[in-house]
Design a protein around this motif. Structure first.
Motif, PDB file in Angstrom:
ATOM      1  N   VAL A  49     -13.855   8.662  -0.547  1.00 46.58           N
ATOM      2  CA  VAL A  49     -13.069   7.570  -1.122  1.00 46.58           C
ATOM      3  C   VAL A  49     -11.753   8.100  -1.685  1.00 46.58           C
ATOM      4  CG1 VAL A  49     -13.033   5.727  -2.848  1.00 46.58           C
ATOM      5  CG2 VAL A  49     -15.169   6.258  -1.626  1.00 46.58           C
ATOM      6  N   PHE A  50     -10.650   7.472  -1.287  1.00 46.82           N
ATOM      7  CA  PHE A  50      -9.300   7.838  -1.723  1.00 46.82           C
ATOM      8  C   PHE A  50      -8.728   6.677  -2.533  1.00 46.82           C
ATOM      9  CE2 PHE A  50     -10.472  10.118   2.027  1.00 46.82           C
ATOM     10  CZ  PHE A  50     -10.010  11.403   1.822  1.00 46.82           C
ATOM     11  N   VAL A  84     -13.840  10.787  -6.367  1.00 48.78           N
ATOM     12  CA  VAL A  84     -12.777  10.208  -5.556  1.00 48.78           C
ATOM     13  C   VAL A  84     -11.662  11.241  -5.392  1.00 48.78           C
ATOM     14  CG1 VAL A  84     -13.199   7.819  -6.302  1.00 48.78           C
ATOM     15  CG2 VAL A  84     -11.555   9.241  -7.564  1.00 48.78           C
ATOM     16  N   THR A  85     -10.828  11.041  -4.396  1.00 54.69           N
ATOM     17  CA  THR A  85      -9.644  11.878  -4.206  1.00 54.69           C
ATOM     18  C   THR A  85      -8.415  11.011  -4.454  1.00 54.69           C
ATOM     19  OG1 THR A  85     -10.798  13.158  -2.518  1.00 54.69           O
ATOM     20  CG2 THR A  85      -8.383  13.333  -2.557  1.00 54.69           C
ATOM     21  N   GLU A  97     -13.174  -1.127  -5.454  1.00 53.51           N
ATOM     22  CA  GLU A  97     -14.546  -1.135  -4.946  1.00 53.51           C
ATOM     23  C   GLU A  97     -15.442  -0.226  -5.792  1.00 53.51           C
ATOM     24  OE1 GLU A  97     -15.742  -3.064  -2.647  1.00 53.51           O
ATOM     25  OE2 GLU A  97     -13.811  -3.927  -2.088  1.00 53.51           O
ATOM     26  N   ILE A  98     -14.873   0.875  -6.288  1.00 48.53           N
ATOM     27  CA  ILE A  98     -15.687   1.853  -7.022  1.00 48.53           C
ATOM     28  C   ILE A  98     -16.097   1.372  -8.411  1.00 48.53           C
ATOM     29  CG2 ILE A  98     -14.859   3.881  -5.736  1.00 48.53           C
ATOM     30  CD1 ILE A  98     -13.031   4.492  -8.198  1.00 48.53           C
ATOM     31  N   GLN A  99     -15.688   0.153  -8.803  1.00 47.64           N
ATOM     32  CA  GLN A  99     -16.229  -0.411 -10.052  1.00 47.64           C
ATOM     33  C   GLN A  99     -17.746  -0.554  -9.957  1.00 47.64           C
ATOM     34  OE1 GLN A  99     -15.586  -5.036 -10.409  1.00 47.64           O
ATOM     35  NE2 GLN A  99     -13.915  -4.267  -9.144  1.00 47.64           N
ATOM     36  N   HIS A 133     -20.468  -3.136   0.469  1.00 48.94           N
ATOM     37  CA  HIS A 133     -21.761  -2.753  -0.075  1.00 48.94           C
ATOM     38  C   HIS A 133     -21.662  -1.332  -0.612  1.00 48.94           C
ATOM     39  CE1 HIS A 133     -26.007  -1.768  -0.387  1.00 48.94           C
ATOM     40  NE2 HIS A 133     -26.234  -3.085  -0.371  1.00 48.94           N
ATOM     41  N   ARG A 134     -22.312  -1.080  -1.719  1.00 46.88           N
ATOM     42  CA  ARG A 134     -22.164   0.235  -2.360  1.00 46.88           C
ATOM     43  C   ARG A 134     -22.652   1.390  -1.482  1.00 46.88           C
ATOM     44  NH1 ARG A 134     -25.879   2.508  -5.568  1.00 46.88           N
ATOM     45  NH2 ARG A 134     -24.476   2.856  -7.312  1.00 46.88           N
TER      46      ARG A 134
END
Lengths: 357, 357
Positions: free
Chosen positions: A257-258, A280-281, A270-272, A248-249
């Protein structure tokens, strides 16, 4: 240089090939846990020199049934690519959803130096990469993992976490209890305690690491926000192509988030689900020390893994080094090698059945 | 489905592989001229359905020493790609400048169905494509060709022109007389009359077709404008990468120029010397009848050939069809094939040396 026969190829014309059978033999020859540990070190070493790699986006050929991709990269001395397909409906016909093979070549001469099966090798490198990321991001001393989705990747993930960060317990959940039973049976006797669970919530009890690796190609919600407690590390494997996510977003906004390679992860990971500029890193920066990884006990870390060409390159590099001194490969006569490079036609003519007489 | 042994791969897991040795055997089994004729028909058939192909530009990885390229394409049912390198300095170390291999896969399942050497096959497809183009563009009844550059491609070009358009005489020229001697010796007894010449001008006497195929990577002027008479067909093979051309630009302005795929030819072909909007005709349009080919006896036609992925696709397709009923391939165990696609780990574990006991 005189050769015994003008049509016998020189050693340079042969390309070592690792079949599926030999790959399995190699894994057992080395020992699966040691293989995963050493492979993780190769992947980490290549992430450490991330900037010098030639990073081409994968070249995809899409059809109604699936996708065929070529994933090339190069470190300036060695070139590698992987061929991989993704055909979700294959399973119904008794075929693999994903098959893969890969190649390494010498940049200086362009000659291929290794051809290898990569279906098994990709399973191993995906797990080794996850565990290598967990070494940098998971809570220190993590002993328990929830494994959500008990398909082809689940045992590899579990064993890599055991071999690389010392995982002791795994809590399995799958919507199909037969998959959980298969995974539990496969892990028996491998030195890890296994608990089969009836719900994702049950699987997550006491888990410091949550690995999601389900197969359906859809925007699913395997994890909702209220299921994820403070301080865990989420290893998100299954959200790996456009239209396929597992989280879930809201979890993404709470977590740090890496990712492997942002241009690819923003399309496939997932980050789409998130805006283009979602922060993000890059994992390689954590490994070199340029950016922080885990900073506190309450932080939620998330490795949004989609699989990147450099990991395949590392895996092929490892296999090539590990093959040395073994007989676990065949020699393929794949490169034409006339005595005189300008005389390809003469080489062909000398191979006539009449010419041999 | 029960299998005799749980670790024996199914027939689907095998990929037919054509080695260099088997490719040479296949060529002689079919007969080299018939091979070239049938191959030209496969290439022409694919040019005829040009529009339905997935045309990706080649994916190149450049280095100081050379280039490694992947050339993928697909007709919607079959996917193919070629791996090819170009390393001009290799010859000095006794290595090939160019080596290549290729693969076909089923678009519906993503499974590879053919792996083949392509060094010899590329030489054959390049010659077959040239002769197929000449069938549409050269003066009717052309019998004599000047062959400028007598390297690895020269015999293949000559034989393809004989097999496909009925060429009777070839006039050879190379800056290195040893190359001309090699080519003349190779062509002896193959039913074509050969004249070795001391200058390009001498080679062009009476020639209706001029083929240029020299090797130096530089902007050379193999042909100057005053050397080219009215009515000839120029088959320009050697100008095939940035910075490598063979013709003086004045020839290009006098000729009608035919190309494979304009976005690629404008970078790699003779027309890299010309402005972006220089007018060219796509060869496939001549073949379908959408655009005229040769319109008059005095017209100079020029096929500015750089080699395109669809030609490799046609060649692999032809080899695949021609292999049927022969034993001229090996079966490579390249694809993992567990009984249960979700049980890759179980397949690996069952392959343990202890498990076999």
């Amino acid at each position: 240089m005189t050769k015994p026969s003008s049509i016998a190829p020189s050693p340079l014309a042969y390309v070592p090939f690792v079949s599926v059978d030999n790959m399995m033999k190699l894994v057992h020859h080395v020992g699966i846990e040691r293989f995963l540990r050493e492979l993780a070190d190769y992947v980490e070493a290549d992430f450490r020199r991330w900037e010098l790699f030639d990073k081409t986006p994968r070249v995809a050929s899409h059809s109604a049934e699936g996708v065929i991709e070529l994933m090339p990269t190069s470190d300036g001395e060695v070139y590698g690519f992987k061929y991989v397909n993704g055909h979700p409906k294959n399973t119904k016909e008794g075929l693999q959803t994903v098959t893969a093979f890969g190649l390494l070549a010498d940049v200086g001469t362009g000659y291929p130096v290794l051809l290898s099966e990569m279906t098994i090798l990709t399973a191993l490198r995906t797990a080794a990469t996850s565990a290598m990321a967990a070494r940098h991001l998971a809570p220190r001393g993590a002993k328990t993992m929830a494994m959500i989705g008990n398909g082809a990747q689940s045992e590899f993930q579990t064993l890599a976490m055991k071999a690389i960060i010392g995982l002791e317990h795994v809590r399995l959940y799958d919507i199909d209890p037969a998959a959980t039973a298969k995974c539990a049976a496969n892990l028996r006797g491998l030195g890890i305690s296994v608990t089969s669970c009836a719900s994702p919530e049950e699987a997550m009890e006491g888990a410091e690491i949550i690995t999601t690796c389900t197969a359906d190609k859809q925007n699913a919600t395997i994890l909702t926000d209220n299921m994820v407690g403070a301080g865990v590390h989420i290893n998100a494997i299954g959200g790996d192509c456009p239209g396929k996510t597992e989280l879930h977003r809201d979890i993404l906004t709470r977590a740090d988030v890496f990712v492997e390679y942002p241009p690819q992860t923003r399309i496939e990971g997932e980050i789409q689900q998130m805006p283009e500029d979602f922060e993000v890193t890059e994992l390689w920066q954590v490994i070199t020390g340029a950016r922080p990884g885990r900073r506190s006990e309450s932080q939620i870390t998330l490795f949004d893994s989609v699989g990147f060409a450099i990991e395949d390159f590392s895996a092929l590099r490892y296999v090539r080094d590990r093959l040395e001194g073994t007989a676990l490969f065949e020699q393929l006569d794949m490169l034409a090698d006339p005595d005189d490079p300008r005389d390809l036609f003469g080489m062909l003519q000398r191979a006539r059945p009449e010419a041999a007489a």
